[in-house]
Design an enzyme around this catalytic site. Structure first.
Site, PDB file in Angstrom:
ATOM      1  N   ASP A  80     -57.752  67.451 -25.466  1.00 16.07           N
ATOM      2  CA  ASP A  80     -58.297  68.693 -26.009  1.00 16.07           C
ATOM      3  C   ASP A  80     -57.479  69.861 -25.486  1.00 16.07           C
ATOM      4  OD1 ASP A  80     -59.922  70.459 -27.361  1.00 16.07           O
ATOM      5  OD2 ASP A  80     -61.718  70.100 -26.157  1.00 16.07           O
ATOM      6  N   LYS A  81     -57.669  71.011 -26.142  1.00 16.39           N
ATOM      7  CA  LYS A  81     -57.047  72.262 -25.700  1.00 16.39           C
ATOM      8  C   LYS A  81     -58.166  73.272 -25.545  1.00 16.39           C
ATOM      9  CE  LYS A  81     -56.502  75.481 -28.118  1.00 16.39           C
ATOM     10  NZ  LYS A  81     -56.715  76.907 -28.489  1.00 16.39           N
ATOM     11  N   HIS A  82     -58.069  74.099 -24.531  1.00 18.29           N
ATOM     12  CA  HIS A  82     -59.082  75.157 -24.377  1.00 18.29           C
ATOM     13  C   HIS A  82     -58.372  76.487 -24.185  1.00 18.29           C
ATOM     14  CE1 HIS A  82     -62.851  77.108 -23.253  1.00 18.29           C
ATOM     15  NE2 HIS A  82     -62.134  77.751 -22.349  1.00 18.29           N
ATOM     16  N   SER A  83     -58.822  77.483 -24.921  1.00 23.39           N
ATOM     17  CA  SER A  83     -58.272  78.834 -24.737  1.00 23.39           C
ATOM     18  C   SER A  83     -59.350  79.709 -24.129  1.00 23.39           C
ATOM     19  CB  SER A  83     -57.849  79.393 -26.096  1.00 23.39           C
ATOM     20  OG  SER A  83     -57.765  80.797 -26.029  1.00 23.39           O
ATOM     21  N   THR A 120     -63.994  79.691 -32.610  1.00 24.51           N
ATOM     22  CA  THR A 120     -63.518  78.698 -33.581  1.00 24.51           C
ATOM     23  C   THR A 120     -64.643  78.266 -34.533  1.00 24.51           C
ATOM     24  OG1 THR A 120     -61.875  77.969 -32.012  1.00 24.51           O
ATOM     25  CG2 THR A 120     -62.435  76.409 -33.733  1.00 24.51           C
ATOM     26  N   ARG A 168     -75.695  84.307 -16.024  1.00 25.28           N
ATOM     27  CA  ARG A 168     -74.513  85.062 -15.553  1.00 25.28           C
ATOM     28  C   ARG A 168     -74.246  86.260 -16.459  1.00 25.28           C
ATOM     29  NH1 ARG A 168     -70.083  80.965 -16.008  1.00 25.28           N
ATOM     30  NH2 ARG A 168     -68.720  82.655 -15.364  1.00 25.28           N
ATOM     31  N   SER A 183     -67.785  76.300 -15.263  1.00 27.50           N
ATOM     32  CA  SER A 183     -68.358  76.396 -16.599  1.00 27.50           C
ATOM     33  C   SER A 183     -67.426  75.748 -17.631  1.00 27.50           C
ATOM     34  CB  SER A 183     -68.577  77.879 -16.923  1.00 27.50           C
ATOM     35  OG  SER A 183     -68.874  78.061 -18.268  1.00 27.50           O
ATOM     36  N   LYS A 187     -67.725  71.419 -19.227  1.00 24.87           N
ATOM     37  CA  LYS A 187     -67.844  71.117 -20.660  1.00 24.87           C
ATOM     38  C   LYS A 187     -66.692  70.224 -21.114  1.00 24.87           C
ATOM     39  CE  LYS A 187     -68.459  75.553 -21.288  1.00 24.87           C
ATOM     40  NZ  LYS A 187     -68.797  76.921 -21.557  1.00 24.87           N
ATOM     41  N   LYS A 188     -65.500  70.474 -20.608  1.00 25.24           N
ATOM     42  CA  LYS A 188     -64.348  69.646 -21.012  1.00 25.24           C
ATOM     43  C   LYS A 188     -64.487  68.235 -20.436  1.00 25.24           C
ATOM     44  CE  LYS A 188     -63.115  72.376 -23.584  1.00 25.24           C
ATOM     45  NZ  LYS A 188     -62.972  72.078 -25.019  1.00 25.24           N
TER      46      LYS A 188
HETATM   47  N1  URA Z   1     -65.925  80.588 -21.003  1.00 17.26           N
HETATM   48  C1  URA Z   1     -66.828  79.690 -20.540  1.00 17.26           C
HETATM   49  O1  URA Z   1     -67.090  78.697 -21.191  1.00 17.26           O
HETATM   50  N2  URA Z   1     -67.381  79.913 -19.349  1.00 17.26           N
HETATM   51  C2  URA Z   1     -67.109  80.991 -18.587  1.00 17.26           C
HETATM   52  O2  URA Z   1     -67.647  81.132 -17.517  1.00 17.26           O
HETATM   53  C3  URA Z   1     -66.194  81.920 -19.083  1.00 17.26           C
HETATM   54  C4  URA Z   1     -65.595  81.688 -20.303  1.00 17.26           C
END
Ligand code: URA
Length: 458
Positions: A80-83, A120, A168, A183, A187-188
């Protein structure tokens, strides 16, 4: 568990045990800790930080607060890629089918836009019939069958992050590097990945304003990702000007399709052509180097992470050849159809220009070189037009936004097109045009050429 002594320990700068963090996450997820106490704990973490062992413990406890995807064993690596998010960042749309065609499985679990950065899922929901809400069983089936999926997190994935992030957001504790790392990576990691490429943005419209802060975040995520068994790399990329030439959900989908179509014509600053299944041709959003460059850079980093490519250059060549073959363009349609898209209606919409009820052009008032286009202003304008959200419950208007954006480095003469603004009504579009005009800086000389990709951390 007694929570108060742990809040006090963190307040006083002491290190918490792994078991303490596990218990905190389990208790908060089970609603056994009140928000006022968790808010105090988060603020203590904000000021005192977490060391790498504590950050890892928090991340893994958050991952394990809900379901973790379990894919069948398969020679195709799960990636996967995360931005970290930006204005006009539509990289995931062309990258996902490209990675699938390069032999990866891609469970691209994405988010929605909040603030000035787009999401997205919002972009994809501008496609008629496309569904982003899939149960985990279907996510796994689609990844196995199609090679890729782009969808939202299921209700059962990482519930701890859902509760913690919401808290938060309203307690001023979002910009804490260990909390951001936990965070994002929780998730990843819940996707069961083998490799991850991170695009950490810095600049006027980025989550991290400076290169130094972005580097600190990227280093922490790369270290923890690798420590958790996910091969992880990070690109540090500029977010002072929008990525590509459009910002706004549907307009970005159009540009993503043009990027997939561009293949052999890559690099030409001319309108792309999209062939519809019915055989007619329609004009597409212009393609740009910076979007395609970033898509190929992410794909190349993924190839070197997972394959014995001799160099990033060789991997880049393989990714470019794959894009040029047209296979990712076909994979995109396959992915859309698998996720319920009405392809004939999609192509009908692609043929419309403009799609929003009102449109106006922004023209250069003077000649020279564009030296800046403030992505923050563009993002704010798109949000004000209705393309983004101020609160989680706001309705998003998919057709609005900005396209045909002129790019820093381009030469303009008085009257040259700087952008087109698409909105719901004329007055709103005119107000947006004045703001867009002011977002551009036109100077006598060209700007110093700078790559959008500043560093790679591995
Ligand atoms: N994106 C996230 O998923 N978590 C954060 O804490 C900040 C950006």
């Amino acid at each position: 568990m007694q929570f108060l002594p742990l809040i006090e320990a963190k307040r006083d700068g002491r290190t918490l045990a792994v078991s303490d963090l596990q218990e905190i996450v389990a208790a908060y997820t089970a609603q056994a800790i009140p928000d006022y106490q968790m808010a105090a704990f988060l603020m203590a973490v904000f000021f005192r930080g977490l060391d790498p062992t504590e950050t890892a413990a928090l991340t893994l406890a958050m991952r394990d607060s809900g379901e973790v995807l379990r894919f069948p064993s398969d020679p195709r690596p799960l990636v996967d890629k995360h931005s970290t998010g930006g204005v006009g960042d539509k990289v995931s749309l062309p990258l996902t089918p490209l990675l699938a065609c390069l032999g990866f499985r891609v469970p691209m679990i994405s988010g929605r836009g909040l603030g000035i950065t787009g999401g997205t899922l919002d972009k994809l929901e501008s496609i008629p019939g496309f569904t982003t809400a899939l149960p985990s069983k279907r996510i796994i089936e689609l990844v196995q069958e199609v090679g890729c999926v782009i969808c939202g997190q299921t209700d059962r994935m990482v519930p701890a992050d859902k509760r913690l992030y919401a808290l938060r957001d309203v307690t001023g504790t979002v910009p804490s590097i260990p909390l951001i790392v936990a965070s994002i990576l929780s998730k990843k990691l819940a996707e069961g990945l083998e490799a991850l490429v991170l695009d950490v943005k810095f600049g006027a419209a980025a989550f991290m304003p400076t290169l130094e802060k972005a580097r600190e975040l990227a280093r922490a995520m790369v270290a923890l990702g690798n420590q958790c068994g996910v091969r992880t790399r990070a690109l540090l990329t500029q977010m002072d000007a929008p990525l590509g030439r459009s910002a706004g959900n549907w307009l970005e989908v159009k540009e993503a399709v043009a990027c997939l179509e561009a293949g052999p014509g890559r690099g030409q600053l001319v309108p792309g052509r999209i062939g519809s299944p019915s055989g007619s041709e329609v004009e597409a959003a212009p393609i740009t180097d910076d979007l395609t460059d970033l898509v190929l850079a992410c794909a190349a980093q993924m190839l070197v992470l997972c394959d014995p490519y001799p160099s990033v250059e060789a991997a880049h060549g393989a990714a470019a050849a794959c894009l040029a073959s047209g296979a990712p363009r076909r994979k995109w349609d396959e992915m859309l159809a698998a996720q319920g898209a009405d392809l004939p209606a999609f192509y009908d919409r692609l043929a419309l220009d403009p799609t929003a009820p009102a449109m106006a052009e922004v023209k250069a008032l003077s000649g020279g070189f564009i030296t800046a286009c403030d992505a923050r202003v563009i993002g704010e304008v798109v949000r004000a037009l209705g393309g983004g959200r101020l609160t989680k419950d706001d309705v998003v208007h998919h057709a609005v936004g900005v396209d045909r954006l002129a790019k820093p480095g381009e030469r303009v003469t008085p009257g040259s097109l700087l952008a087109r603004v698409h909105g719901l009504e004329v007055g709103q579009v005119q107000a947006a045009c004045s703001r867009i005009q002011a977002a551009f800086v036109i100077s006598d000389g060209p700007p110093t050429p700078a790559s959008a990709i500043l560093e790679v951390l591995s």
